[in-house]
Motif scaffolding. Sequence first.
Motif, mmCIF file in Angstrom:
data_model
loop_
_atom_site.group_PDB
_atom_site.id
_atom_site.type_symbol
_atom_site.label_atom_id
_atom_site.label_comp_id
_atom_site.label_asym_id
_atom_site.label_seq_id
_atom_site.Cartn_x
_atom_site.Cartn_y
_atom_site.Cartn_z
ATOM 1 N N TYR A 1 36.989 6.815 -8.690
ATOM 2 C CA TYR A 1 35.929 5.664 -10.026
ATOM 3 C C TYR A 1 35.606 6.964 -10.808
ATOM 4 N N LEU B 1 35.547 9.394 -3.251
ATOM 5 C CA LEU B 1 33.873 8.370 -4.407
ATOM 6 C C LEU B 1 34.752 8.896 -5.116
ATOM 7 N N CYS C 1 32.804 6.136 -13.364
ATOM 8 C CA CYS C 1 31.575 6.864 -13.894
ATOM 9 C C CYS C 1 31.437 8.547 -13.145
ATOM 10 N N HIS D 1 30.910 2.598 -1.864
ATOM 11 C CA HIS D 1 32.141 2.383 -3.298
ATOM 12 C C HIS D 1 31.642 0.967 -3.655
ATOM 13 N N GLU D 2 30.490 0.522 -3.377
ATOM 14 C CA GLU D 2 30.114 -1.157 -4.062
ATOM 15 C C GLU D 2 29.179 -0.229 -5.715
ATOM 16 N N GLU E 1 30.879 2.176 -12.520
ATOM 17 C CA GLU E 1 31.553 2.482 -13.327
ATOM 18 C C GLU E 1 31.865 0.693 -14.390
ATOM 19 N N CYS F 1 29.421 2.844 -6.678
ATOM 20 C CA CYS F 1 30.504 3.584 -7.965
ATOM 21 C C CYS F 1 31.585 2.104 -8.426
ATOM 22 N N ALA F 2 32.055 1.014 -7.563
ATOM 23 C CA ALA F 2 32.049 -0.013 -8.676
ATOM 24 C C ALA F 2 32.037 -0.670 -9.453
#
Length: 399
Positions: free
Chosen positions: A279, A275, A281, A233-234, A240, A236-237
């Motif tokens: 996000y 995910l 991205c 998650h981190e 992005e 992907c964030a």
Amino acid sequence: MSIGLDASREEFTEYMMRLPVLDTHTHLVGERLGARDFWEIAHYFWLFREMQAAGYPADAMELPEDLRIAAFLEAYHGTRNTLMNIAFTQIFKDLYGIVIRDAASVREADRAVKKSAQSTGWAQEVADRMQARRFVVNIPEHAEFQGMKHNAILIPRIDGKLGSWVKEIELSQDPAAVFVQTREKLGQLLDTYKADGCRGIMTTLPRYEACANRKVVIGQGSTRDEILMMLLHEVCAAAEARGLFIQLFLGVERSWCGTAIPANDPSRILKLSALFEAYACPFELVVATELNNLDIVQAAWNFPNVHVGGHWWFNFRASTYRDSMQYRLEALPAIKSSLIVSDARSIEWSYGKILVIKRLVAEFLWNQIEAGWIDQETAFRIAEEWLYQSAAKRYGIQD
């Protein structure tokens, strides 16, 4: 490059073979792109595995040359039906004008490879023969391609760091604090990649039981899989926020034994789908297992930011390509799909595997034309996207 819309099958195939390609995953090393001798081509991992199945010894390089050549020829002739043997045979036929038949031809091939290794223009010559415009590498030190028109496209891999971060958090006395520190390290790392001009990052993933739709607070008692998923998650964030794409290479397992094996997990993509939804991205999914070929197409159909990549590891077979091309043709705009992953360690094997892919694309699309599903103009556009344009757009390559 042009062709009429009433081309014969032979003309159509020839046109496909001349199309530009972008090799989206290689292990090429910029300072030694070509093989240095025959054995660096003959002992390429995939061919070597098939040769071993035909009795070729694992310690072949320790044998005296005469015995090694004899053992090689026996295994080579015993694997003439395999896809890697076909690619290997074509490499020497096309690039060196040599047909491997006997000990004399092996020695001739060895002399030819050693000679080409001394040519500073050899790698570019081979790339031009297969119309390979650009190649991707994942290690910064490998990206400067000597003797080539262009350096490699660098998509740094972070799986080594990701694995060490998971272990560090898991073993910490204060997992929550270390997780926060890791988030900062991740941001700094991606800032460095962004400043260096990279457009994305790549990581492999081990088997995971956790699901992206179940977010947890990391602390004492958090499992390894939970830590991995929350770190994803981190990742992907952070990607992005910096406008980076993420390549996910999935399906190879190393935890069951000492040998890497494919693991067909029907929930693999499903567990990550939150995910893709959360996000913005871009994601590029590359799988090593046959059963996940349909799963990644379904993900790309459901999520506009998900793209499907080429075939990796155990998924590089004519049968899996034919099936996945059918899935992609029916469900996805061609711009959402890339096909070229050579996984090559020398420019010669990039040539051989790209040759296989192009032949399969030409065969598949011609059959679709004959069946009346598409016309030739549509087939040309699909091939151009699958072989080059889709990846070039994702990676920010301007011709």
